[in-house]
Design a protein around this motif. Structure first.
Motif, PDB file in Angstrom:
ATOM      1  N   VAL A 216       4.726   1.957 -31.885  1.00 52.52           N
ATOM      2  CA  VAL A 216       4.909   0.102 -32.876  1.00 52.52           C
ATOM      3  C   VAL A 216       5.966   0.285 -33.193  1.00 52.52           C
ATOM      4  O   VAL A 216       7.117  -0.580 -33.556  1.00 52.52           O
ATOM      5  N   ILE A 217       7.067   1.716 -33.259  1.00 53.33           N
ATOM      6  CA  ILE A 217       8.580   1.633 -33.806  1.00 53.33           C
ATOM      7  C   ILE A 217       9.223   1.464 -32.886  1.00 53.33           C
ATOM      8  O   ILE A 217      10.581   1.208 -33.031  1.00 53.33           O
ATOM      9  N   ASP A 218       9.136   1.325 -31.674  1.00 51.18           N
ATOM     10  CA  ASP A 218       9.799   1.292 -30.607  1.00 51.18           C
ATOM     11  C   ASP A 218       9.658  -0.321 -30.593  1.00 51.18           C
ATOM     12  O   ASP A 218      10.794  -0.690 -30.170  1.00 51.18           O
TER      13      ASP A 218
ATOM     14  N   ALA B 214      20.612   5.457 -37.238  1.00 49.13           N
ATOM     15  CA  ALA B 214      19.454   5.416 -37.767  1.00 49.13           C
ATOM     16  C   ALA B 214      18.305   6.547 -37.768  1.00 49.13           C
ATOM     17  O   ALA B 214      18.422   7.205 -35.947  1.00 49.13           O
ATOM     18  N   GLU B 215      17.746   7.344 -38.842  1.00 51.34           N
ATOM     19  CA  GLU B 215      16.961   8.801 -38.391  1.00 51.34           C
ATOM     20  C   GLU B 215      15.257   7.832 -38.947  1.00 51.34           C
ATOM     21  O   GLU B 215      15.561   7.322 -40.353  1.00 51.34           O
ATOM     22  N   PHE B 216      14.115   8.028 -38.000  1.00 49.11           N
ATOM     23  CA  PHE B 216      12.915   7.540 -38.953  1.00 49.11           C
ATOM     24  C   PHE B 216      12.039   8.224 -39.394  1.00 49.11           C
ATOM     25  O   PHE B 216      12.249   9.060 -38.640  1.00 49.11           O
TER      26      PHE B 216
ATOM     27  N   MET C  72      13.821   5.686 -43.718  1.00 52.07           N
ATOM     28  CA  MET C  72      14.632   5.368 -42.434  1.00 52.07           C
ATOM     29  C   MET C  72      15.600   5.396 -43.183  1.00 52.07           C
ATOM     30  O   MET C  72      16.210   5.704 -44.750  1.00 52.07           O
ATOM     31  N   GLU C  73      17.073   6.820 -42.781  1.00 46.91           N
ATOM     32  CA  GLU C  73      18.522   7.515 -43.197  1.00 46.91           C
ATOM     33  C   GLU C  73      19.397   7.096 -42.128  1.00 46.91           C
ATOM     34  O   GLU C  73      18.984   7.066 -40.852  1.00 46.91           O
ATOM     35  N   ALA C  74      20.901   6.837 -42.679  1.00 47.16           N
ATOM     36  CA  ALA C  74      21.431   5.840 -41.594  1.00 47.16           C
ATOM     37  C   ALA C  74      22.900   6.159 -42.278  1.00 47.16           C
ATOM     38  O   ALA C  74      22.977   6.320 -43.741  1.00 47.16           O
TER      39      ALA C  74
ATOM     40  N   GLU D 257      15.382   8.899 -34.092  1.00 49.18           N
ATOM     41  CA  GLU D 257      16.872   8.881 -33.917  1.00 49.18           C
ATOM     42  C   GLU D 257      16.221   7.226 -32.915  1.00 49.18           C
ATOM     43  O   GLU D 257      15.654   7.211 -32.064  1.00 49.18           O
ATOM     44  N   LYS D 258      16.679   5.866 -33.959  1.00 46.44           N
ATOM     45  CA  LYS D 258      17.095   4.346 -33.260  1.00 46.44           C
ATOM     46  C   LYS D 258      18.840   4.049 -33.425  1.00 46.44           C
ATOM     47  O   LYS D 258      19.022   4.116 -34.858  1.00 46.44           O
TER      48      LYS D 258
END
Length: 308
Positions: free
Chosen positions: A68-70, A45-47, A109-111, A28-29
């Motif tokens: 990387v994602i962070d 968003a959730e990745f 990703m979904e948000a 989650e970001k």
């Protein structure tokens, strides 16, 4: 003197087979998306992040995936990204660079996205929500990106409505009403049919640099069903939505075809190679099962079929 920790992931597995997708889910970001000069949209968003794994390697570097994602998402929040699909694309390309053993990297990703609305009859301010869907796949040949949305609406069954219309016609004939008046009445007053909550999903995938406004995707999806729905509805709005839905009764298959028609009309600039995914699922009101239909096609295929 510190002891160097062993790289267990780089060792050989007991069973030597490759894996298509290895990674992390549920990341989650906060992501900030540019709105062409307006106030940016902030999404929770959730990745999901994946790479492929060769048969000779025991495991993927999970901590490297998270690093990387962070880094990518923190940069996106700080600089404001042009689109969620671009965030996914950047992350996928960096994953490919960071993992020398992988040939494909994938980020999904979904948000939840809030759409500001006015109710159809009373014109009250309200909000509706949609699920934004984005993904990207990076390989040595390039990166393809996908953007889309999942929305909720209302559908009415044409078959059920047809039976109600037949019953109404027989009743009016028994009451001595002439055929012409009966047909005029049935044209003006849509007859009841069983209704259901519908879920439309529309995504567009392309490796070309094409600007796709996700709000246009949401509008196409909402208009593909019998009627839009709203969180707030006064009695005039409820009457409007009920009439509107019964005046445009649609099977689950009709909704998918409406998605195809909306895409070809709204996104005429899309290349022929763009891949369109269209799905409709209806929560049936008079059955324990649900209805579902879908189509995956290139823009070239859709244009050819619709124009034929």
């Amino acid at each position: 003197m510190s002891q160097q920790l062993p790289d267990v992931q780089a060792s050989s597995p007991t069973v030597s087979i490759g894996l298509n997708r290895v990674g992390v889910t549920g990341v989650e970001k906060l992501v900030e998306i540019d709105q062409n000069g307006d106030r940016p949209v902030v999404l929770m968003a959730e990745f999901e992040v994946f790479v492929d794994l060769p048969k000779w390697r025991k495991g993927a570097d999970m901590s490297r995936n998270m690093e990387v994602i962070d880094e990518t998402l923190e940069s996106a929040v700080g600089d404001t990204a042009s689109g969620v699909e671009d965030v996914c694309g950047t992350a996928a390309e960096r994953l490919l660079e960071k993992h020398e053993y992988t040939t494909q990297a994938e980020v999904r990703m979904e948000a939840r996205y809030v759409v500001h609305d006015r109710t159809p009859e009373s014109e009250r301010l309200t909000q509706s929500t949609a699920d934004i869907i984005a993904s990207a796949t990076a390989t040595e040949d390039g990166t393809s990106e996908e953007i889309g949305a999942r929305v909720t609406g209302m559908t009415v069954c044409p078959c059920s409505q047809g039976m109600s219309a037949a019953r109404a016609r027989e009743t009016l004939l028994d009451l001595g009403i002439d055929d012409g008046t009966i047909e005029d009445f049935l044209d003006a007053v849509p007859q009841p049919g069983h209704s259901q909550r519908g879920h439309a999903t529309l995504t567009i995938e392309t490796d070309d640099d094409v600007d796709i406004d996700v709000t246009d995707v949401i509008d196409i999806a909402r208009d593909s069903m019998s009627a839009r729905i709203y969180n707030l509805a006064k009695r005039p709005d409820e009457d409007y939505m009920t009439y509107d839905a019964h005046a445009d009764a649609k099977f689950v298959e009709d909704c998918v075809r409406s998605l195809a028609d909306g895409v070809t009309e709204t996104f005429s600039a899309l290349p022929d190679t763009a891949v369109i995914t269209m799905k409709q699922s209806n929560d049936e009101s008079i059955h324990q099962h649900n209805a579902h239909a879908e189509r995956v096609a290139t823009m070239e295929e859709l244009r050819a079929e619709i124009e034929a």
